[in-house]
Design a protein around this motif. Sequence first.
Motif, PDB file in Angstrom:
ATOM      1  N   GLY A  87     -28.677  54.196 -13.007  1.00  0.00           N
ATOM      2  CA  GLY A  87     -27.913  52.762 -12.990  1.00  0.00           C
ATOM      3  C   GLY A  87     -26.865  53.151 -11.860  1.00  0.00           C
ATOM      4  N   ILE A  88     -26.065  54.645 -12.222  1.00  0.00           N
ATOM      5  CA  ILE A  88     -24.561  55.122 -11.828  1.00  0.00           C
ATOM      6  C   ILE A  88     -25.434  56.048 -10.589  1.00  0.00           C
ATOM      7  CG2 ILE A  88     -22.905  56.149 -12.158  1.00  0.00           C
ATOM      8  CD1 ILE A  88     -22.703  55.218 -14.869  1.00  0.00           C
ATOM      9  N   ASP A  89     -26.169  56.912 -10.898  1.00  0.00           N
ATOM     10  CA  ASP A  89     -26.287  58.590 -10.325  1.00  0.00           C
ATOM     11  C   ASP A  89     -27.677  58.693 -10.461  1.00  0.00           C
ATOM     12  OD1 ASP A  89     -24.754  60.844 -11.187  1.00  0.00           O
ATOM     13  OD2 ASP A  89     -25.443  59.121 -12.396  1.00  0.00           O
ATOM     14  N   TYR A  90     -28.442  57.994 -11.737  1.00  0.00           N
ATOM     15  CA  TYR A  90     -29.727  58.547 -11.683  1.00  0.00           C
ATOM     16  C   TYR A  90     -30.780  58.357 -10.383  1.00  0.00           C
ATOM     17  CZ  TYR A  90     -33.895  59.301 -14.651  1.00  0.00           C
ATOM     18  OH  TYR A  90     -35.350  59.394 -15.401  1.00  0.00           O
ATOM     19  N   LEU A  91     -30.470  58.093  -9.807  1.00  0.00           N
ATOM     20  CA  LEU A  91     -31.656  58.004  -8.609  1.00  0.00           C
ATOM     21  C   LEU A  91     -30.603  59.148  -7.732  1.00  0.00           C
ATOM     22  CD1 LEU A  91     -32.819  54.432  -7.741  1.00  0.00           C
ATOM     23  CD2 LEU A  91     -33.627  56.430  -9.072  1.00  0.00           C
ATOM     24  N   GLU A  92     -29.944  59.792  -7.226  1.00  0.00           N
ATOM     25  CA  GLU A  92     -29.064  60.918  -6.524  1.00  0.00           C
ATOM     26  C   GLU A  92     -29.675  62.231  -6.930  1.00  0.00           C
ATOM     27  OE1 GLU A  92     -24.958  58.016  -6.456  1.00  0.00           O
ATOM     28  OE2 GLU A  92     -25.258  60.387  -5.969  1.00  0.00           O
ATOM     29  N   THR A  93     -30.055  63.100  -5.772  1.00  0.00           N
ATOM     30  CA  THR A  93     -30.101  64.516  -5.720  1.00  0.00           C
ATOM     31  C   THR A  93     -29.020  65.245  -5.585  1.00  0.00           C
ATOM     32  OG1 THR A  93     -32.512  63.512  -5.458  1.00  0.00           O
ATOM     33  CG2 THR A  93     -31.681  66.043  -5.107  1.00  0.00           C
ATOM     34  N   PHE A  94     -28.698  66.098  -6.417  1.00  0.00           N
ATOM     35  CA  PHE A  94     -27.341  67.075  -6.749  1.00  0.00           C
ATOM     36  C   PHE A  94     -28.039  68.155  -6.605  1.00  0.00           C
ATOM     37  CE2 PHE A  94     -24.410  63.998  -7.210  1.00  0.00           C
ATOM     38  CZ  PHE A  94     -24.760  63.271  -7.627  1.00  0.00           C
ATOM     39  N   ALA A  95     -27.568  69.568  -5.361  1.00  0.00           N
ATOM     40  CA  ALA A  95     -28.232  70.684  -5.443  1.00  0.00           C
ATOM     41  C   ALA A  95     -26.897  71.485  -4.771  1.00  0.00           C
ATOM     42  CB  ALA A  95     -29.235  70.964  -4.266  1.00  0.00           C
ATOM     43  N   PRO A  96     -26.160  71.825  -5.742  1.00  0.00           N
ATOM     44  CA  PRO A  96     -24.488  72.654  -5.137  1.00  0.00           C
ATOM     45  C   PRO A  96     -24.893  73.922  -4.717  1.00  0.00           C
ATOM     46  CG  PRO A  96     -24.517  72.166  -7.486  1.00  0.00           C
ATOM     47  CD  PRO A  96     -26.168  71.492  -6.590  1.00  0.00           C
ATOM     48  N   ILE A  97     -26.127  74.416  -3.968  1.00  0.00           N
ATOM     49  CA  ILE A  97     -26.181  75.746  -3.868  1.00  0.00           C
ATOM     50  C   ILE A  97     -26.345  76.216  -1.949  1.00  0.00           C
ATOM     51  CG2 ILE A  97     -28.435  77.156  -3.243  1.00  0.00           C
ATOM     52  CD1 ILE A  97     -29.565  75.198  -5.256  1.00  0.00           C
ATOM     53  N   ALA A  98     -25.334  76.783  -2.147  1.00  0.00           N
ATOM     54  CA  ALA A  98     -25.396  77.673  -0.883  1.00  0.00           C
ATOM     55  C   ALA A  98     -26.100  78.299  -0.303  1.00  0.00           C
ATOM     56  CB  ALA A  98     -24.439  79.150  -1.183  1.00  0.00           C
ATOM     57  N   LYS A  99     -26.590  77.995   0.983  1.00  0.00           N
ATOM     58  CA  LYS A  99     -27.183  78.462   1.875  1.00  0.00           C
ATOM     59  C   LYS A  99     -27.092  80.213   1.981  1.00  0.00           C
ATOM     60  CE  LYS A  99     -28.296  74.613   4.781  1.00  0.00           C
ATOM     61  NZ  LYS A  99     -28.491  73.823   6.321  1.00  0.00           N
ATOM     62  N   PHE A 100     -28.890  80.812   2.042  1.00  0.00           N
ATOM     63  CA  PHE A 100     -28.570  82.188   2.326  1.00  0.00           C
ATOM     64  C   PHE A 100     -27.319  82.224   4.143  1.00  0.00           C
ATOM     65  CE2 PHE A 100     -30.011  85.920   2.132  1.00  0.00           C
ATOM     66  CZ  PHE A 100     -30.569  86.391   3.081  1.00  0.00           C
ATOM     67  N   ASN A 101     -28.025  81.989   4.736  1.00  0.00           N
ATOM     68  CA  ASN A 101     -26.966  82.642   6.160  1.00  0.00           C
ATOM     69  C   ASN A 101     -25.044  82.596   6.091  1.00  0.00           C
ATOM     70  OD1 ASN A 101     -29.449  83.112   7.382  1.00  0.00           O
ATOM     71  ND2 ASN A 101     -29.760  81.352   8.082  1.00  0.00           N
ATOM     72  N   THR A 102     -25.487  81.037   4.755  1.00  0.00           N
ATOM     73  CA  THR A 102     -23.645  81.314   4.731  1.00  0.00           C
ATOM     74  C   THR A 102     -23.063  82.083   4.097  1.00  0.00           C
ATOM     75  OG1 THR A 102     -24.631  77.894   4.467  1.00  0.00           O
ATOM     76  CG2 THR A 102     -21.760  79.600   3.808  1.00  0.00           C
ATOM     77  N   MET A 103     -23.880  82.494   2.873  1.00  0.00           N
ATOM     78  CA  MET A 103     -23.293  83.766   2.064  1.00  0.00           C
ATOM     79  C   MET A 103     -23.325  85.039   2.576  1.00  0.00           C
ATOM     80  SD  MET A 103     -23.116  82.406  -1.099  1.00  0.00           S
ATOM     81  CE  MET A 103     -22.560  83.669  -1.207  1.00  0.00           C
ATOM     82  N   ARG A 104     -24.796  85.014   3.843  1.00  0.00           N
ATOM     83  CA  ARG A 104     -24.767  86.278   4.348  1.00  0.00           C
ATOM     84  C   ARG A 104     -23.421  86.557   5.563  1.00  0.00           C
ATOM     85  NH1 ARG A 104     -30.088  87.508   7.689  1.00  0.00           N
ATOM     86  NH2 ARG A 104     -28.479  88.773   8.533  1.00  0.00           N
ATOM     87  N   ILE A 105     -23.206  85.338   5.800  1.00  0.00           N
ATOM     88  CA  ILE A 105     -21.786  85.712   6.826  1.00  0.00           C
ATOM     89  C   ILE A 105     -20.488  85.514   6.219  1.00  0.00           C
ATOM     90  CG2 ILE A 105     -20.200  83.872   8.638  1.00  0.00           C
ATOM     91  CD1 ILE A 105     -22.563  82.819   9.692  1.00  0.00           C
ATOM     92  N   LEU A 106     -20.462  84.777   4.863  1.00  0.00           N
ATOM     93  CA  LEU A 106     -19.570  85.444   4.160  1.00  0.00           C
ATOM     94  C   LEU A 106     -19.006  86.636   3.525  1.00  0.00           C
ATOM     95  CD1 LEU A 106     -19.375  82.196   1.438  1.00  0.00           C
ATOM     96  CD2 LEU A 106     -17.647  82.468   3.914  1.00  0.00           C
TER      97      LEU A 106
END
Length: 114
Positions: A87-106
Amino acid sequence: MANYLSYDRLSQEYKVFLSSLNMTSVPKTVDKALARKEWSQAMDAEMEALQKNHIWNLVPLPAGKKIGSLEKYKARLVAKGYTQSYGIDYLETFAPIAKFNTMRILIALAAKLN
């Protein structure tokens, strides 16, 4: 990117590590993933961990629902899904994952800028 970054000052070990990242391919479908031993083993390990930690419970099928119907496609398993509230955030999807290309650039910028 090669016009702005140089790998010349990196150690040989680090260059080998970066080149190994380029060789890792992510399958686009489940069938392709299951065809490769390492991906199949990774999926089996994930499922075993979910079962071991009692992440889900089998419940009766709700009235009016069919087995196999989807309300929403999800690309990743939800980490700490037990913290979501219905009823609050149950149907939301969270995936706090950095993209591979972002990590390579950093990593490349950190190496370039010392």
